[in-house]
Design a protein around this motif. Structure first.
Motif, PDB file in Angstrom:
ATOM      1  N   PRO A  85      -6.672 -55.225 -78.318  1.00  0.00           N
ATOM      2  CA  PRO A  85      -7.941 -55.701 -77.754  1.00  0.00           C
ATOM      3  C   PRO A  85      -7.666 -56.648 -76.593  1.00  0.00           C
ATOM      4  O   PRO A  85      -6.627 -57.310 -76.548  1.00  0.00           O
ATOM      5  CB  PRO A  85      -8.612 -56.407 -78.930  1.00  0.00           C
ATOM      6  CG  PRO A  85      -7.494 -56.763 -79.856  1.00  0.00           C
ATOM      7  CD  PRO A  85      -6.477 -55.679 -79.703  1.00  0.00           C
ATOM      8  N   VAL A  86      -8.593 -56.717 -75.664  1.00  0.00           N
ATOM      9  CA  VAL A  86      -8.385 -57.478 -74.431  1.00  0.00           C
ATOM     10  C   VAL A  86      -8.845 -58.921 -74.571  1.00  0.00           C
ATOM     11  O   VAL A  86      -8.136 -59.857 -74.190  1.00  0.00           O
ATOM     12  CB  VAL A  86      -9.114 -56.805 -73.248  1.00  0.00           C
ATOM     13  CG1 VAL A  86      -8.982 -57.655 -71.982  1.00  0.00           C
ATOM     14  CG2 VAL A  86      -8.564 -55.405 -73.012  1.00  0.00           C
ATOM     15  N   SER A  87     -10.027 -59.124 -75.127  1.00  0.00           N
ATOM     16  CA  SER A  87     -10.654 -60.446 -75.047  1.00  0.00           C
ATOM     17  C   SER A  87     -10.539 -61.290 -76.310  1.00  0.00           C
ATOM     18  O   SER A  87     -10.853 -62.481 -76.272  1.00  0.00           O
ATOM     19  CB  SER A  87     -12.137 -60.287 -74.693  1.00  0.00           C
ATOM     20  OG  SER A  87     -12.816 -59.546 -75.695  1.00  0.00           O
ATOM     21  N   SER A  88     -10.108 -60.691 -77.435  1.00  0.00           N
ATOM     22  CA  SER A  88     -10.093 -61.471 -78.671  1.00  0.00           C
ATOM     23  C   SER A  88      -9.058 -60.925 -79.635  1.00  0.00           C
ATOM     24  O   SER A  88      -8.543 -59.823 -79.469  1.00  0.00           O
ATOM     25  CB  SER A  88     -11.479 -61.447 -79.328  1.00  0.00           C
ATOM     26  OG  SER A  88     -11.808 -60.134 -79.744  1.00  0.00           O
ATOM     27  N   ARG A  89      -8.766 -61.700 -80.652  1.00  0.00           N
ATOM     28  CA  ARG A  89      -7.880 -61.291 -81.738  1.00  0.00           C
ATOM     29  C   ARG A  89      -8.593 -61.597 -83.055  1.00  0.00           C
ATOM     30  O   ARG A  89      -8.415 -62.664 -83.634  1.00  0.00           O
ATOM     31  CB  ARG A  89      -6.540 -62.043 -81.675  1.00  0.00           C
ATOM     32  CG  ARG A  89      -5.618 -61.601 -80.558  1.00  0.00           C
ATOM     33  CD  ARG A  89      -5.022 -60.231 -80.848  1.00  0.00           C
ATOM     34  NE  ARG A  89      -3.919 -59.924 -79.953  1.00  0.00           N
ATOM     35  CZ  ARG A  89      -4.044 -59.420 -78.750  1.00  0.00           C
ATOM     36  NH1 ARG A  89      -5.260 -59.193 -78.271  1.00  0.00           N
ATOM     37  NH2 ARG A  89      -2.971 -59.137 -78.009  1.00  0.00           N
TER      38      ARG A  89
ATOM     39  N   GLU B   3      -6.306 -49.819 -82.464  1.00  0.00           N
ATOM     40  CA  GLU B   3      -7.454 -48.976 -82.104  1.00  0.00           C
ATOM     41  C   GLU B   3      -8.724 -49.474 -82.780  1.00  0.00           C
ATOM     42  O   GLU B   3      -9.797 -49.498 -82.169  1.00  0.00           O
ATOM     43  CB  GLU B   3      -7.172 -47.527 -82.484  1.00  0.00           C
ATOM     44  CG  GLU B   3      -8.358 -46.581 -82.366  1.00  0.00           C
ATOM     45  CD  GLU B   3      -8.971 -46.496 -80.980  1.00  0.00           C
ATOM     46  OE1 GLU B   3     -10.128 -46.038 -80.871  1.00  0.00           O
ATOM     47  OE2 GLU B   3      -8.305 -46.895 -79.994  1.00  0.00           O
ATOM     48  N   LEU B   4      -8.628 -49.900 -84.039  1.00  0.00           N
ATOM     49  CA  LEU B   4      -9.809 -50.447 -84.710  1.00  0.00           C
ATOM     50  C   LEU B   4     -10.279 -51.720 -84.022  1.00  0.00           C
ATOM     51  O   LEU B   4     -11.481 -51.895 -83.766  1.00  0.00           O
ATOM     52  CB  LEU B   4      -9.500 -50.727 -86.180  1.00  0.00           C
ATOM     53  CG  LEU B   4     -10.597 -51.459 -86.963  1.00  0.00           C
ATOM     54  CD1 LEU B   4     -11.905 -50.681 -86.938  1.00  0.00           C
ATOM     55  CD2 LEU B   4     -10.152 -51.732 -88.398  1.00  0.00           C
ATOM     56  N   LEU B   5      -9.348 -52.618 -83.687  1.00  0.00           N
ATOM     57  CA  LEU B   5      -9.743 -53.873 -83.038  1.00  0.00           C
ATOM     58  C   LEU B   5     -10.372 -53.623 -81.675  1.00  0.00           C
ATOM     59  O   LEU B   5     -11.327 -54.304 -81.284  1.00  0.00           O
ATOM     60  CB  LEU B   5      -8.527 -54.791 -82.910  1.00  0.00           C
ATOM     61  CG  LEU B   5      -7.866 -55.239 -84.224  1.00  0.00           C
ATOM     62  CD1 LEU B   5      -6.732 -56.215 -83.939  1.00  0.00           C
ATOM     63  CD2 LEU B   5      -8.877 -55.857 -85.180  1.00  0.00           C
ATOM     64  N   ARG B   6      -9.853 -52.642 -80.941  1.00  0.00           N
ATOM     65  CA  ARG B   6     -10.454 -52.292 -79.645  1.00  0.00           C
ATOM     66  C   ARG B   6     -11.843 -51.695 -79.837  1.00  0.00           C
ATOM     67  O   ARG B   6     -12.758 -51.954 -79.054  1.00  0.00           O
ATOM     68  CB  ARG B   6      -9.551 -51.327 -78.891  1.00  0.00           C
ATOM     69  CG  ARG B   6      -8.306 -51.983 -78.297  1.00  0.00           C
ATOM     70  CD  ARG B   6      -7.377 -50.953 -77.686  1.00  0.00           C
ATOM     71  NE  ARG B   6      -8.003 -50.232 -76.591  1.00  0.00           N
ATOM     72  CZ  ARG B   6      -7.976 -50.621 -75.304  1.00  0.00           C
ATOM     73  NH1 ARG B   6      -7.361 -51.740 -74.973  1.00  0.00           N
ATOM     74  NH2 ARG B   6      -8.554 -49.905 -74.370  1.00  0.00           N
TER      75      ARG B   6
END
Length: 371
Positions: free
Chosen positions: A32-36, A323-326
């Protein structure tokens, strides 16, 4: 010149043996780009080691580790996430407002009781494979998740094994054209299950192991509808494990076919190979095991051999969670969604039923695991 002496034999019409640079394809796991989002892992058995290795290397935030044998959770905590909290009750994970995603790595029977509470708690879910043992139950869970706005994905980590992921991207990019056939052959020694709980699974090879191959065939063939599955199993004369270690399945499509061959009693010279043929090219991958693979793309322009980084274990586990986090970040269905994975389970269940009856079975006709 006779075909058996022709250098172009075995290549697509018009293709050459000229070596070309391999296309750059996005086969590696993506984050993911903006968060974890914070993760809670439920089930700290043997396979969870691969989950935690992948998450630690990716920099993912695992906030809680849970196992009904709390000692296992403490072992995982000590080795991978010392700052994580530990519990023996999965409901403790669901009560945590700061945990956004749960990784359900418990056994199938236990997982079946956890989906609904996790969905009601609003947690996004990565389910261990195989997703369910009952297609209709799985569909009801998918619909509940969608209604609640929960992203539900399945840990079909083989999709992000570097060799299969690169071939997936090559197909998506049009290098193979329309896929007409897929052939996979795995020769390895699975006798390690002797004396373990896995011996209780009669269809061990087609189900617990083979689901990765049914899933990747489903990915390679895309939206096309499989018509029939023919399958068989047999015991090898020297095998030590109780379930039959020889299995095969043929999947029939309107304009194509797929063949899966498993010999889990190969005591010497293990090998794992995949061959995908299409109207514009072929992709092959072969090696001595699931991790060490060499990939070749053959088209009319020549042959390309990508140099791939990473290994199925643990990069495939990075890929499924990434992929789930994205998907959570982008508010979309994950590529490894549970709804998508039900197609793979339909193939698998049909193969198991065919092997038992010695008759062709239509995917989707068998709604429950028959083992």
């Amino acid at each position: 010149m006779p075909r058996d002496l022709d250098d172009s034999y075995g290549l697509p019409p018009g293709s050459s043996r000229e070596e070309k640079p391999a296309p750059e394809l996005p086969y590696a796991p993506a984050d993911p780009v903006s968060s974890r989002p914070r993760i809670g892992l439920i089930g700290c058995g043997g396979i969870s080691i691969q989950h935690l290795r992948a998450y630690r290397d990716a920099g993912y935030d695992v906030a809680m580790l849970c196992d009904r044998s709390e000692g296992k959770a403490h072992e995982a905590q000590k080795k991978y996430y010392p700052e994580a909290d530990v519990s023996a009750d999965f409901r403790d994970v669901l009560r945590r407002d700061d945990i956004d995603v749960v990784d359900l790595a418990a056994h199938p029977g236990d997982r079946a009781t956890m989906y609904e509470p996790a969905i009601e708690a609003g947690k996004h879910i990565l389910s261990q494979k195989p997703f369910v043992t009952d297609i209709d139950f799985g569909l009801s869970i998918v619909e509940q998740a969608e209604k609640k706005g929960v992203r539900l994905a399945v840990n079909q980590n083989g999709r992000w094994a570097p060799h299969w992921s690169w071939i997936r991207q090559a197909i998506a990019s049009g290098f193979l054209g329309e896929v007409t056939s897929v052939r996979t052959a795995v020769n390895w020694d699975h006798n390690w299950v002797a004396g373990s709980v896995f011996e209780e699974i009669h269809s061990l090879i087609l189900y617990d192991f083979g689901i990765h191959w049914f899933d990747i065939v489903s990915c390679f063939m895309g939206p096309r509808t499989p018509l029939r599955v023919y399958a068989s199993t047999a015991r090898a004369p020297t095998q030590r494990a109780r379930p039959p270690l020889l299995s095969q399945a043929l999947i029939e499509y309107e304009r194509g076919q797929a063949e899966l061959f498993f010999d889990a009693n190969t005591l010497f010279g293990e090998q794992d190979c995949t061959f995908v043929a299409g109207t514009r090219g072929t992709a092959t991958s072969c090696g001595p095991d699931l991790n060490a693979q060499s990939v070749t793309l053959a088209t009319a322009d020549g042959r390309a051999r990508p140099v791939l980084e990473g290994k199925w274990f643990p990069d495939g586990f990075h890929g499924t969670m990434g992929e789930l986090l994205r998907a959570v970040e982008e508010k979309r269905e994950p590529l490894n969604s549970a709804r998508n994975n039900l197609k793979s389970l339909e193939l698998c269940f049909a193969a198991i039923a065919s092997a038992a009856t010695h008759l062709p079975v239509v995917p989707g006709a068998v709604r429950k695991l028959q083992d």
